[in-house]
Write an enzyme that holds these catalytic residues in place. Sequence first.
Site, PDB file in Angstrom:
ATOM      1  N   CYS A   1       0.832  -1.201   0.000  1.00 41.31           N
ATOM      2  CA  CYS A   1       0.000   0.000   0.000  1.00 41.31           C
ATOM      3  C   CYS A   1       0.869   1.255   0.000  1.00 41.31           C
ATOM      4  O   CYS A   1       1.972   1.253  -0.574  1.00 41.31           O
ATOM      5  CB  CYS A   1      -0.983  -0.026   1.172  1.00 41.31           C
ATOM      6  SG  CYS A   1      -2.327   1.169   1.007  1.00 41.31           S
TER       7      CYS A   1
ATOM      8  N   ASP B   1      -3.536   0.996  10.008  1.00 37.17           N
ATOM      9  CA  ASP B   1      -4.760   1.788  10.203  1.00 37.17           C
ATOM     10  C   ASP B   1      -5.202   1.692  11.649  1.00 37.17           C
ATOM     11  O   ASP B   1      -5.690   2.665  12.226  1.00 37.17           O
ATOM     12  CB  ASP B   1      -5.855   1.342   9.252  1.00 37.17           C
ATOM     13  CG  ASP B   1      -5.645   2.004   7.903  1.00 37.17           C
ATOM     14  OD1 ASP B   1      -4.897   1.456   7.084  1.00 37.17           O
ATOM     15  OD2 ASP B   1      -6.183   3.108   7.703  1.00 37.17           O
TER      16      ASP B   1
HETATM   17  C1  RUB Z   1      -3.960   3.089   3.587  1.00 33.93           C
HETATM   18  C2  RUB Z   1      -3.241   2.076   4.409  1.00 33.93           C
HETATM   19  C3  RUB Z   1      -1.958   2.534   5.040  1.00 33.93           C
HETATM   20  C4  RUB Z   1      -2.269   3.060   6.457  1.00 33.93           C
HETATM   21  C5  RUB Z   1      -1.076   3.765   7.070  1.00 33.93           C
HETATM   22  O1  RUB Z   1      -5.263   2.647   3.215  1.00 33.93           O
HETATM   23  O2  RUB Z   1      -3.683   0.977   4.635  1.00 33.93           O
HETATM   24  O3  RUB Z   1      -1.067   1.465   5.168  1.00 33.93           O
HETATM   25  O4  RUB Z   1      -3.348   3.969   6.390  1.00 33.93           O
HETATM   26  O5  RUB Z   1      -0.750   4.901   6.324  1.00 33.93           O
HETATM   27  P1  RUB Z   1      -6.166   3.643   2.324  1.00 33.93           P
HETATM   28  P2  RUB Z   1       0.058   6.129   6.999  1.00 33.93           P
HETATM   29  O6  RUB Z   1      -5.410   3.930   1.072  1.00 33.93           O
HETATM   30  O7  RUB Z   1      -7.419   2.835   2.096  1.00 33.93           O
HETATM   31  O8  RUB Z   1      -6.444   4.877   3.154  1.00 33.93           O
HETATM   32  O9  RUB Z   1       1.308   5.538   7.586  1.00 33.93           O
HETATM   33  O10 RUB Z   1       0.327   7.072   5.858  1.00 33.93           O
HETATM   34  O11 RUB Z   1      -0.830   6.713   8.054  1.00 33.93           O
END
Ligand code: RUB
Length: 304
Positions: free
Chosen positions: A124, A193
């Site tokens: 991701c 998340d």
């Molecule tokens: C994003 C996702 C990321 C976490 C952490 O999912 O799963 O790994 O949110 O991101 P989506 P960060 O694209 O559905 O929002 O470290 O930038 O908070």
Amino acid sequence: MDQLSETARKISSMEIRGAGKIGRAAAEALRDFALNLRVQSLEEFDSGMQMAADVLLKTRPTAVSLFNAVKIVVTHRAKDLESAREEVISNANRFIEDSAKAVEKIGEIGCRRIKAGDTILTHCNSMAALSIIGAAHRAGKDIRVIATESRPRLQGLLTIGMLDEMGIETELIVDSAVRSVMDEVDLVVVGADVITANGSLVNKIGTAQIALCANEARKSFVVAAETYKFSPRTILGELVPIEERSPSEVMPDPLKHRHVRIRNPAFDVTPHRYIDLICTEVGAIPPEMSFIIIKETLGFELDG
Ligand code: RUB
């Protein structure tokens, strides 16, 4: 209200996405809403803020960063309207600043786990995970990254763009190629998340499969998570809701088959036993310590 609705729309449609950015955008929207809220009493202010909070909270059900950001921003101890407004505004500014600093600190801490020449697999698009990878690269560790495409929204394409900007050697794979490359990988680094009270991870769909593969191949699985990604409500026994998004994200054209429906769960749960380390801004911890992080940094929710 217009600006707040616009932020809520952008979070729902994923123009603003990633748990950290969602939290910061919510804090900014609440700050601006508080600044412009025309009311006569503290009670009206509180109910106006609660209404604004509810609009934001409905946008993405899984990311606890949204819930924690909203709670941190709207909670105040003021006894009059203008002091309440000031406190909410300063809560929001502090949250935004602390959250950016946390990402940087996670990079500093997490990069100590990376050795020169390591190959890192990421999934991701996580700012916290990229902070670790970027810090390792800046420390001259000569790393290579394998990034998954991350169907259906292809956040992996954002990741490879950011890695390229940093000048890091990167390979892009389809999600189903994870096992094929796992023997070349030294460690997996992903974002979060939600971290639950027992140290399990909720992250982008596919993360749990990657953790299983890493475990089977005896590779380290590291999570990068600011403390506001931990969920106080899980101490109270609540389960984390997993967002199911529109089938059109998986297949834009409706299916012709009458007996088939498309499912699109956006996140999955990685059990804590597959996680070696969680890098937070207050230290690198084993998943079993998550309960303590919640008690010490987010205890506000435990009263109800
Ligand atoms: C994003 C996702 C990321 C976490 C952490 O999912 O799963 O790994 O949110 O991101 P989506 P960060 O694209 O559905 O929002 O470290 O930038 O908070």
